[in-house]
Structure formats: structure tokens, C-alpha cells
Enzyme design. Sequence first.
Site, PDB file in Angstrom:
ATOM      1  N   GLY A 156       0.862  -1.173   0.000  1.00 43.63           N
ATOM      2  CA  GLY A 156       0.000   0.000   0.000  1.00 43.63           C
ATOM      3  C   GLY A 156       0.895   1.218   0.000  1.00 43.63           C
ATOM      4  O   GLY A 156       1.177   1.802  -1.047  1.00 43.63           O
ATOM      5  N   THR A 170     -10.998   1.966  -6.635  1.00 41.75           N
ATOM      6  CA  THR A 170     -12.306   2.629  -6.624  1.00 41.75           C
ATOM      7  C   THR A 170     -12.806   2.873  -8.049  1.00 41.75           C
ATOM      8  O   THR A 170     -12.021   3.247  -8.921  1.00 41.75           O
ATOM      9  CB  THR A 170     -12.195   3.976  -5.880  1.00 41.75           C
ATOM     10  OG1 THR A 170     -11.631   3.740  -4.596  1.00 41.75           O
ATOM     11  CG2 THR A 170     -13.567   4.620  -5.706  1.00 41.75           C
ATOM     12  N   ARG A 185     -33.983  15.532  21.223  1.00 44.43           N
ATOM     13  CA  ARG A 185     -33.871  14.437  22.171  1.00 44.43           C
ATOM     14  C   ARG A 185     -33.892  14.953  23.616  1.00 44.43           C
ATOM     15  O   ARG A 185     -33.131  15.868  23.952  1.00 44.43           O
ATOM     16  CB  ARG A 185     -32.563  13.682  21.907  1.00 44.43           C
ATOM     17  CG  ARG A 185     -32.153  12.717  22.963  1.00 44.43           C
ATOM     18  CD  ARG A 185     -32.945  11.443  22.896  1.00 44.43           C
ATOM     19  NE  ARG A 185     -32.500  10.506  23.913  1.00 44.43           N
ATOM     20  CZ  ARG A 185     -33.076   9.332  24.124  1.00 44.43           C
ATOM     21  NH1 ARG A 185     -34.127   8.975  23.402  1.00 44.43           N
ATOM     22  NH2 ARG A 185     -32.628   8.533  25.058  1.00 44.43           N
ATOM     23  N   GLN A 197     -21.556   9.026  20.018  1.00 42.70           N
ATOM     24  CA  GLN A 197     -21.719   9.066  21.475  1.00 42.70           C
ATOM     25  C   GLN A 197     -22.893   9.977  21.856  1.00 42.70           C
ATOM     26  O   GLN A 197     -23.702   9.621  22.725  1.00 42.70           O
ATOM     27  CB  GLN A 197     -20.418   9.576  22.116  1.00 42.70           C
ATOM     28  CG  GLN A 197     -20.358   9.390  23.627  1.00 42.70           C
ATOM     29  CD  GLN A 197     -20.233   7.911  24.007  1.00 42.70           C
ATOM     30  OE1 GLN A 197     -19.862   7.078  23.192  1.00 42.70           O
ATOM     31  NE2 GLN A 197     -20.584   7.588  25.243  1.00 42.70           N
ATOM     32  N   GLU A 207      -5.393   6.984   0.236  1.00 43.15           N
ATOM     33  CA  GLU A 207      -4.592   8.063  -0.360  1.00 43.15           C
ATOM     34  C   GLU A 207      -3.488   8.534   0.595  1.00 43.15           C
ATOM     35  O   GLU A 207      -3.268   9.722   0.794  1.00 43.15           O
ATOM     36  CB  GLU A 207      -5.468   9.233  -0.818  1.00 43.15           C
ATOM     37  CG  GLU A 207      -6.453   8.778  -1.873  1.00 43.15           C
ATOM     38  CD  GLU A 207      -6.648   9.784  -3.006  1.00 43.15           C
ATOM     39  OE1 GLU A 207      -7.553   9.565  -3.793  1.00 43.15           O
ATOM     40  OE2 GLU A 207      -5.892  10.756  -3.128  1.00 43.15           O
ATOM     41  N   THR A 262      -1.611   6.828   4.275  1.00 38.51           N
ATOM     42  CA  THR A 262      -1.998   6.663   5.684  1.00 38.51           C
ATOM     43  C   THR A 262      -1.545   7.876   6.486  1.00 38.51           C
ATOM     44  O   THR A 262      -0.712   8.667   6.031  1.00 38.51           O
ATOM     45  CB  THR A 262      -1.320   5.420   6.292  1.00 38.51           C
ATOM     46  OG1 THR A 262       0.096   5.612   6.197  1.00 38.51           O
ATOM     47  CG2 THR A 262      -1.709   4.147   5.564  1.00 38.51           C
ATOM     48  N   SER A 263      -2.072   7.991   7.705  1.00 28.69           N
ATOM     49  CA  SER A 263      -1.634   9.093   8.582  1.00 28.69           C
ATOM     50  C   SER A 263      -0.132   9.022   8.823  1.00 28.69           C
ATOM     51  O   SER A 263       0.545  10.051   8.939  1.00 28.69           O
ATOM     52  CB  SER A 263      -2.393   9.026   9.907  1.00 28.69           C
ATOM     53  OG  SER A 263      -3.761   9.274   9.686  1.00 28.69           O
ATOM     54  N   GLU A 264       0.399   7.782   8.861  1.00 24.73           N
ATOM     55  CA  GLU A 264       1.840   7.616   9.073  1.00 24.73           C
ATOM     56  C   GLU A 264       2.627   8.167   7.879  1.00 24.73           C
ATOM     57  O   GLU A 264       3.665   8.809   8.052  1.00 24.73           O
ATOM     58  CB  GLU A 264       2.170   6.133   9.313  1.00 24.73           C
ATOM     59  CG  GLU A 264       1.644   5.569  10.625  1.00 24.73           C
ATOM     60  CD  GLU A 264       0.128   5.339  10.649  1.00 24.73           C
ATOM     61  OE1 GLU A 264      -0.503   5.339   9.563  1.00 24.73           O
ATOM     62  OE2 GLU A 264      -0.434   5.167  11.748  1.00 24.73           O
TER      63      GLU A 264
END
Lengths: 382, 259
Positions: free
Chosen positions: A132, A160, A268, A336, A363, A365-367
Site C-alpha cells: 500500500g 475505486t 432528544r 456518542q 490516499e 496513511t496518517s503515518e
Amino acid sequence: MIDFTLTTEQEELRRTVERFARETVAPVIGDLYERGEFPYDIVAAMGKMGLFGLPFPEEHGGMGGDYFALCLALEELARVDSSVAITLEAGVSLGAMPIHRFGSDEQKARWLPVLTSGERLAAFGLTEPGGGSDVPGGMRTTARLDGDMWVVNGSKSFITNSGTDITAFVTVTAFTGDGEISTIIVPNGTPGFTVGKKYSKVGWSASDTRELSFEDVRVPAENLVGERGRGYAQFLRILDEGRIAIAALSVGLAQGCVDECLRYVREREAFGREIGRYQAIQFKIADMETRAHTARLAYYAAAARLLAGEPFKKEAAIAKLVASNAAMDNARDATQVFGGYGFMNEYAVGRFYRDAKILEVGEGTSEVQRMLIARALGLPPA
Amino acid sequence: MNIVVLVKQVPDTESPRKLKSDDSTLDRAAADGVINELDEYAIEEALKIKEAHGGEVTVLTMGPAKATDSIRKALAMGADKAVHLVDDGLAGSDALQTSYAIQQALGRTGFDIVILGSESTDARTGVLAAMLSERLGVPQITLANKVEIDGSAIKAQRVTDYGYDRVEATLPAVVSVVEKINEPRYPSFKGIMAAKKKPVETLGLGDAGIDAAQVGLANAATEVVDFADAPARAQGQIVTDEGDGGAKIAEFLASKKFV
């Protein structure tokens, strides 16, 4: 120089897409998502509005806009649904953009009109099963010239828009020699080119993502996109821009979480009051809005540099990193706020929760974004 | 074909709307202005007629300066040019006066067909088409959900309480449309950009040959004598299905003229 106000025309585009998303996408997307069906009617309607042509010049059917106009549209779509937004994002920035940027006049004349009108889609075949982030290290696909035909062999993953009824071709990156990468157009339906069945995905369920295999697939030599051996530079450019687009899409999801919560907390009731009166809820929503706003500024700034023709690699990486975090954090907080209902598929926030994770992966990774930022600061490669 | 489409800017129905306490006119500053929804169908029909028969679509709007937003949107959808009737003297005009002012403005633009929404979401009088055609001395086709043009003949289907009327007339004519007539297009970005360059002519009372004594709040034929906030929505009616639920639903729908 410091002005993030949209022009009248940009604001009108934003409002138009906002309305389209609310009127045309929102009522039907829940069902399509649940059934994993590709949104053909929505794609056709987006085509009619010219969204697939946004950043392209008018000569090939484009709208004469720019990459920022595309980002505005993606943000507004993703406020309602990410499957639709990623279909547009991939169609434009991965499908048509390589042809527009690097294609020959013949390729542009043949493909751009049907791609910019949204009648057909194209896909970008880069990622492979074995790699990847590790491109080109994990890449195995090859193309060798046999007379006046390329012969392509290999496989691609997570592609995609590659298997819809309206997909015209996949632009495949392949080794065309030792350490030499090139990109080649492979039309769907070419013998030896097999489109696998749709992945079962955690999110983006109404989008089309497939595994592709190529077994002695023969296409004409003129299907080479741009110069032979320029494939690496080409896809780096495409991915750098694409990060700004994914950042915009992420901001849309983050903002969509705020939209949904603002509606819900006024309706709510718990312990005798609307839950929107409790500070615990208000602070959550304030944090969510802060993340969406900050991430929006980050992608606007990256887009401004792109449009000005300045280097934007670091800014694009920052925008993608900040925005995908904002999307993930907001999706978690929004579910939440919704409590048990947030865990139900019939509520949009449940869909947002499932759609958010991939934004920290796809597109780049955060790394990878952090690595790019570190490199831009002059820190040495590992 | 010279097609004129009447476009009114109204307060967004999604935001709270109210009248001003001092003169009982609409508080236009309180809500975002948008194109009257039914007028979007009128614009779409005008564009379709142009696409099929050629000609030019002119947007005619009467309203304050802020109404240029709606004009620009109509131009972005594909209309060719616009005339904006704007004058402080027009403020507070009722339907009768508006029909007079529009008639005068149409004297400048000319027309083969005037198309408008059958009513506005703010005043909801629904009488402008009738008043206008009377003043112009041309046929009126109101509440149309289908329009066909063949040379100078116009055929239309009108929605009525009991079904449809099929009517025919000769152009020039005034046509008001309902929302079943078409699906309005969204403006494209190209359309939005092109709208910037399309001509918008601004007319004051004098330019349009409008007599100031016949328009404006002080000279209106109708007067708002009192108003109150809409009552809060009442609780819905619950029908218990005792084997006749379907019939009861059909009865309800029929009573509201939905079926």
C-alpha cells in the site's frame, strides 16, 4: 493575502451542491448503502450538474473551474454521504485527472468528454496486494512491449470505480523495465483483464471498490499515458493533489457530524430536558466544530498554494492528516451524542462512523502524511 | 421566441418568516432570500421551450436590490438576460399593483410567452397570472402541468380539483405552472460563472413608465389589518386500524384532495 472568504461564484457552487446533497442524495443513500448498491442515478445527476468536469477546461467538456471548486463540492457531498463523495473524488482526481495532466491530445479528445460529463468513469490502478504505502517496493505488475502492443500482467487492490457498469478503463501503473514505471490505459472488457467482485467493506458501502487481475492483457502501444518511465512522478503528483481532495471530503464528514448533532440535541430529551442544554453535550459539539473548522482552514491553505503554483506537498499532507483525524474524532463523538441510536444504521451518524476510518488510511496513511511532513522539515529518511 | 419568466425572491421557507409590526409588510431582512420555489419550475419550463424552439429567456424580477441573488441564480440555470424592476416606490405593492408594474415592464421587454409559478410561498395570493393576462389582454393558462408549443399555438394541461383540463390558446399568452410540470435543473459551475457576464438591466419607476401613484404600500388596494403568528402545529390524527385502515387513509387523502 489572508482571506478565506469564498467568491460569490464559489459560494453559489457550494450552496448548489449543498442543496443537491440534501434533496437528491440524503433521501436515498441510506438504502443504497445498506444494500451496497452503486448510486448510478446520483452519479448521472452529478454528471448533469457538471461536477465531474469541475476542475477541467471547457474544451474537453469541463466546467472551467479549478481544484478548489472540486474540493468545495466534495465537502458538501460528504456532509451528507461519503460513498457519493469518494465516487466523485476518484472519478475526477484519479480517473480523469491523469489523462488531463499527462495524456496525449488523442487520449484527451477520446476520453475527457465522456469522463467530465460523468457518463463514464475511469479508475486509477496503483495499489497492489503486496504494497500500500510501499510503492514502488511492493509493486509487481509489469507491462512489456510486444511489437506495437503492451502486454500487462499483475494485479491491483482496492481500486475505486473500477467495476461499475459505466467504467471505461483503468489507468494501470506497471514496471516497463528495470526500475522503470509507466502508466497505461487498460479499457474494461479487454481480454485477460478480470474485474473481481466487490469487496465487502466496513464503510463507503455504496461505492465501487474491487480487486483487478491482468493476465497477458494486450493493449495498443499508444495507450501509454505520457512518457515511458514517468509513472512514478505522475502518480506522486496525482496523490499529492488527491490529499487535498480527501481532506475536503474528511471535513465534510466532520461537519456532517456537527449538523446531525445540532438537529438531534434539540429534539432528544433526557432527565426532563433537551440534551442540548447539558454542558457535557455542548462541549462535545464545540470540540467537533473546532476540529471541522481547523481542518477546513488547513485544506483551504493547501488548495491556495496548489492554485498559486507553489509547492504544496507539506500543506497537503498536513490538511489530510488534520482532516482525517477530525473526521474520525467527530464520528466517534457524534455517535456518542446519539447514544444507542448512533449505533443504528438508519441514522446518518452510524454511517459516518463506518465511513470515517478509511480516511486515515486511503490516499496515504496518517503515518505516510507524518513522514512527508518530517521530510519537508528536512529530517532524514529512516 | 421571446420568453419572459417572472421570478420573485421570497424568504426561505426553511427559516422563520414574519411580518413587521410597524407596516405589516414582510420582514425581508429576517430570512435568507431564495427564488420562489414554483418560479424555479417556471424557469426550467422557459429553458425547455427555448431548447426546443429557440429564442431567448429573459428573467423579470420586481423586488429590492437584494433580489439580484435570485436573478443571478436564474441566469446560472441558463436564462439569457434579466430585467430587475427595483424602486423604493414599489415597496409594499399588492398583487393588483404588482400586475400593473409587471405589465409596464413587459412593455419594454416585449414577449411571446410569459411564464411564472402559480403562486409565491410568501403572499400565496396566486392571482398574478390572471391579473396580468387581463391587463395585457392575452390568454391566461394557469396551473399548467404540461405545456406544448406548436408555431403560435400553445396547448396545455391544467391541474384542477377534479382532474385535468386540456386547453389551447394562441400566443402571446401568460402561463402559470405547478410543480408537477418538470424537474428544475441545478445550475452548473459553468452556468454560475457565465451568469456573471449576462446583462441585467435595472429599471426604476420612471424607466418602466410606472405611475408612482399606482404602486406602493400607501396606494395598495388591499391592506393587512391584523396578523398573528401561526398556531403551533396540532397533534396529528391517529387512525386505529380496525380492518378498515386502508379505506380511512384513502378517505383522508381524498378529503385533502391528494387523490
